[in-house]
Structures are given as structure tokens and as C-alpha cells.
Write a protein that holds these residues in place. Structure first.
Motif, short mmCIF file in Angstrom:
data_model
loop_
_atom_site.label_atom_id
_atom_site.label_comp_id
_atom_site.label_asym_id
_atom_site.label_seq_id
_atom_site.Cartn_x
_atom_site.Cartn_y
_atom_site.Cartn_z
N GLY A 122 0.85 -1.18 0.00
CA GLY A 122 0.00 0.00 0.00
C GLY A 122 0.89 1.23 0.00
N CYS A 123 0.31 2.37 -0.38
CA CYS A 123 1.11 3.60 -0.40
C CYS A 123 0.18 4.80 -0.23
CB CYS A 123 1.90 3.71 -1.70
SG CYS A 123 2.89 5.21 -1.78
N GLU A 124 0.50 5.58 0.78
CA GLU A 124 -0.35 6.70 1.15
C GLU A 124 -0.28 7.85 0.15
OE1 GLU A 124 0.44 7.50 5.23
OE2 GLU A 124 -0.78 9.32 5.25
N PHE A 125 0.73 7.89 -0.70
CA PHE A 125 0.85 8.99 -1.64
C PHE A 125 -0.36 9.05 -2.59
CE2 PHE A 125 5.76 9.06 -1.31
CZ PHE A 125 5.67 9.85 -0.17
N GLY A 126 -0.93 7.90 -2.88
CA GLY A 126 -2.20 7.87 -3.61
C GLY A 126 -2.16 8.41 -5.03
N CYS A 127 -1.10 8.14 -5.76
CA CYS A 127 -1.02 8.63 -7.14
C CYS A 127 -2.19 8.04 -7.96
CB CYS A 127 0.30 8.22 -7.78
SG CYS A 127 1.71 8.81 -6.83
N LYS A 128 -2.77 8.89 -8.77
CA LYS A 128 -3.98 8.47 -9.50
C LYS A 128 -3.68 7.39 -10.53
CE LYS A 128 -6.48 11.35 -7.26
NZ LYS A 128 -7.35 10.81 -6.19
N TYR A 129 -2.44 7.32 -10.97
CA TYR A 129 -2.09 6.36 -12.03
C TYR A 129 -1.41 5.10 -11.47
CZ TYR A 129 2.07 9.07 -10.99
OH TYR A 129 3.07 9.71 -10.31
N CYS A 130 -1.33 5.00 -10.15
CA CYS A 130 -0.51 3.94 -9.54
C CYS A 130 -0.88 2.54 -10.06
CB CYS A 130 -0.68 3.99 -8.03
SG CYS A 130 0.28 2.71 -7.21
N TYR A 131 0.13 1.78 -10.44
CA TYR A 131 -0.10 0.43 -10.98
C TYR A 131 -0.04 -0.64 -9.91
CZ TYR A 131 4.96 0.09 -10.62
OH TYR A 131 6.24 0.09 -10.15
N THR A 173 10.40 -1.34 -5.86
CA THR A 173 9.99 -1.67 -7.22
C THR A 173 8.47 -1.67 -7.37
OG1 THR A 173 10.13 -4.00 -6.63
CG2 THR A 173 12.02 -3.05 -7.79
N ALA A 174 7.75 -1.75 -6.26
CA ALA A 174 6.29 -1.74 -6.36
C ALA A 174 5.68 -0.58 -5.58
CB ALA A 174 5.72 -3.06 -5.85
N THR A 175 6.05 -0.43 -4.32
CA THR A 175 5.50 0.68 -3.53
C THR A 175 6.64 1.54 -3.02
OG1 THR A 175 5.49 -0.70 -1.56
CG2 THR A 175 3.45 -0.62 -2.82
N ASP A 176 6.28 2.75 -2.59
CA ASP A 176 7.32 3.72 -2.25
C ASP A 176 7.94 3.41 -0.88
OD1 ASP A 176 8.78 6.17 -1.63
OD2 ASP A 176 7.79 6.93 -3.42
N PRO A 177 9.27 3.22 -0.86
CA PRO A 177 9.92 2.87 0.42
C PRO A 177 10.09 4.07 1.35
CG PRO A 177 11.55 3.02 -1.34
CD PRO A 177 10.22 3.24 -1.99
N THR A 206 11.89 6.21 -5.57
CA THR A 206 10.98 6.89 -4.65
C THR A 206 10.47 8.18 -5.25
OG1 THR A 206 10.77 7.83 -2.42
CG2 THR A 206 12.90 8.09 -3.49
N LYS A 207 9.44 8.70 -4.60
CA LYS A 207 8.88 10.00 -4.99
C LYS A 207 8.99 10.93 -3.80
CE LYS A 207 5.65 9.24 -7.96
NZ LYS A 207 4.46 8.56 -8.38
N SER A 208 9.80 10.55 -2.82
CA SER A 208 9.84 11.32 -1.57
C SER A 208 11.21 11.90 -1.29
CB SER A 208 9.43 10.42 -0.41
OG SER A 208 9.58 11.12 0.80
S1 SF4 Z 1 3.52 3.27 -5.06
FE1 SF4 Z 1 4.40 4.91 -6.31
S2 SF4 Z 1 2.87 5.34 -7.88
FE2 SF4 Z 1 1.86 4.14 -6.26
S3 SF4 Z 1 0.96 5.66 -4.89
FE3 SF4 Z 1 2.98 5.21 -4.09
S4 SF4 Z 1 4.36 6.70 -4.98
FE4 SF4 Z 1 2.48 6.73 -6.16
#
Ligand code: SF4
Length: 341
Positions: free
Chosen positions: A59-68, A115-119, A149-151
Motif C-alpha cells: 500500500g502507499c499513502e501517496f495515492g497517485c492516480k495512475y498507480c499500478y 519496485t512496487a510501492t514507495d519505500p 521513490t517519490k519522496s
Molecule cells: S507506489 Fe508509487 S505510484 Fe503508487 S501511490 Fe505510491 S508513490 Fe504513487
């Protein structure tokens, strides 16, 4: 009886453990839970097969709309795609077990965190699992370590990464899809602002860590203009990045469930075109991917950055997550519930 219905399906494996997880904390409708893990280090799939993968959180709290990666919650029978950003599972970390597993990774091999969710999602500030893994990795020799990462929180670990880099190859990949803060807030609601991510690019590169900036996903008519991509690349170069890449959006059905309603709300004029293309195929075909690659090559040359390179990244391949038998815990005190399987 009004309706005949089957009894509720019996949950097994990780779905059963997830269902019995006890609450660690509840905040802004986000629940953090702890999941016991038999394996921390997995193998990638498809073109990622040669890479060892590590994902400290589900799971990932960032919640990107395009998250795969939303599909991964389906393994736990959590089928509402919104739960991916509201029920965050932190893997129960054990440094000794991680060190033992790390012996399987031989010198010269690649191991990639995130590789899947943001560490470095918000949970990491509290649970520090990624940090714990890096502390173990500081004892490794000859590995090729990558982090995606995006953080900007990754820059907290700059000193530790520099220490790891004395005996291993280390690369950090920071995703920046746009410099437009309003657009970034729409697309990636809880991810750090682009300016903060650029600050992390600077801090890491000043610490001697090579940083690639990834502008994926490139979304048609949203962030794909030459001007938009050029701005990200130029800022990356001026903050010390050594590489820049970008690849088109792909939308698997689980991502479409979130992305299409988002488009309807924020970009209604694009809905028909996106549906026509992505409902038939999760990947964009034809000229568009080639045009984007040509555009990216041109921009990269203009700013004298390299493409990111080996190991080959699966731009478009679905990555593999591992369903581990688990456990759960309460507020800091561990309650083991080992899967008997
Ligand atoms: S895993 Fe990546 S793409 Fe998915 S919500 Fe988190 S930061 Fe965004």
C-alpha cells in the motif's frame, strides 16, 4: 429466506492474516498495520527476473492516480482500490533475518528497493523499515543497489547511502512527473512537492550518490509537452542529477478504476480518448511511445544527461509482489500470529 447465498469465502494465507491485522494507528483515515514476512527479498518478474526486489510496505499513502501497484492489495482480498492508500501494511522487520536472506544476493547482482510501492512513503518516518534495511546493506560488498521513490525523505539517509556506496554501487531514482505544483497535487495528492524532491536530488548528488530523475508516467495531453518534460529535465540537471528518463503511462484495469473517475472529475475532455486507448490495451501502441522516446532523447541531449541504464527497467511490465504469510501487531508491542502453513 429472501435470497440464497453462498457462505462468505474462507480466507487463506495473506488474506486471512491481513483480515486479522490489529490496528497500529489511525490517522486521516489511514490505518497502519504490521505484517509478518517470511521473505523480504524477492525476484522480479519478466524483464526484471535478474533483479532482487525489496518492498518494505504494502500500500502507499501517496495515492497517485495512475498507480499500478494497487492490484497488490487484491492478494489480501482488499478489492476497493482506495484501500491501497488507506490501509498501509508495514512489513515486520528483523535485521538478522534480512541479513541472512541477503546472503542469496551475490556480488555483482542488483537489488532494488521500491519496485512496487514507495519505500519512503509517510509510514517510513514512523517505522523506519527502509532505514533498517539500509543499515544491514551497509555491511554488504559488491552489490548494485537501486532505490526508487517519490519522496524527499530519501535524503534523510544520504550519509548511510554514501557509506553503502563505498563498497557497492548505489543509485537513487527520484520520480518527478511535472514541476507544476498544482498538477502534481492533483496527480500525486500526498507525495512531496516537486521542489522538495529536487532538493533531495541536490542533497544526494552532493553526497556523491548518482541520481536519476524519472518523469514517468508521461500522460498524453497532461504532462507530455516538450515544454513540461524539458522543465523537469532542466531542473534535474541544475540540481545535480546525472540521468533522466521518461516513459508513457500504462493503465492496468486496477489502475483504470481510479484513473478514469479522476479524469472525469478533473480532465473531462480527455475521458473519451483515454478510454478508447486504454480499455483495449493497458499499453499505448503505435507512434505515441516512439514520439515520446524521441522527445526525451532530444531533451536529454540538450541538458547533457544520460539515460538511466542497467539493470533494464521494465517500463510497462507489471512488477511482482510476494504474498507472504504474515502476522500482525498492536501499537509497538508485537503480537505474533504465525501462519501455520
Ligand atoms: S507506489 Fe508509487 S505510484 Fe503508487 S501511490 Fe505510491 S508513490 Fe504513487
Amino acid at each position: 429466506m429472501l435470497f440464497d447465498c453462498d457462505p462468505a469465502p474462507k480466507l487463506v494465507g495473506i488474506a486471512r492474516l491481513a483480515a486479522s491485522s490489529e490496528l497500529l494507528e489511525s490517522k486521516r483515515q489511514v490505518e497502519y498495520l504490521e505484517l509478518e514476512t517470511r521473505r523480504f527479498i524477492g525476484r522480479g518478474s519478466g524483464r526484471m527476473r535478474s533483479i532482487w526486489t525489496v518492498n518494505p510496505y504494502r500500500g502507499c499513502e501517496f495515492g497517485c492516480k495512475y498507480c499500478y501497484a494497487r492490484y497488490a492489495h487484491e492478494f489480501m482480498e482488499l478489492r476497493d482500490p482506495e484501500l491501497f492508500e488507506r490501509k498501509i501494511y508495514a512489513k515486520q522487520f528483523n535485521a538478522q533475518a534480512f541479513r541472512a536472506e541477503l546472503r542469496r544476493v551475490k556480488p555483482g547482482q542488483s537489488i532494488w528497493i521500491g519496485t512496487a510501492t514507495d519505500p519512503y512513503q509517510p509510514a517510513e518516518r514512523r517505522f523506519r523499515i527502509t532505514r533498517g534495511m539500509l543499515e544491514v546493506l551497509a555491511g554488504a560488498r559488491g552489490l548494485d543497489l537501486g532505490i526508487t521513490t517519490k519522496s524527499d525523505l530519501v535524503s534523510r539517509d544520504a550519509d548511510l547511502l554514501a557509506r553503502i556506496a563505498r563498497h557497492n554501487t548505489v543509485r537513487v531514482h527520484l520520480t518527478i512527473t511535472t514541476l507544476d505544483e498544482a498538477l502534481a497535487r492533483l496527480l500525486e495528492p500526498l507525495a512531496p512537492r516537486p521542489a522538495l524532491r529536487l532538493g533531495a536530488v541536490r542533497k544526494l548528488s552532493e553526497s556523491g550518490i548518482p541520481v536519476s530523475v524519472l518523469a514517468h508516467p508521461v500522460m498524453p495531453l497532461i504532462n507530455d509537452s516538450e515544454k513540461s518534460l524539458d522543465a523537469v529535465c532542466a531542473a534535474s540537471a541544475s540540481h545535480g542529477a546525472s540521468a533522466f528518463s521518461a516513459a508513457p503511462l500504462f493503465l492496468k484495469p486496477c489502475s483504470q478504476q481510479v484513473f478514469f473517475p479522476f479524469l472525469e472529475q478533473r480532465f473531462p475532455h480527455l475521458v473519451r480518448r483515454y478510454r478508447e486507448r486504454f480499455e483495449k490495451n493497458a499499453y499505448l501502441k503505435g507512434q505515441y511511445p516512439e514520439l515520446i522516446q524521441e522527445r526525451v532523447r532530444r531533451i536529454r541531449a540538450r541538458h547533457k544527461l544520460k539515460p538511466w541504464q542497467t539493470p533494464e527497467w521494465p517500463l510497462g511490465d507489471q512488477l511482482e509482489l510476494f504474498a507472504e504469510p504474515g502476522t500482525v501487531q498492536t501499537d509497538g508491542t508485537l503480537q505474533r500470529k504465525v501462519d501455520p502453513v
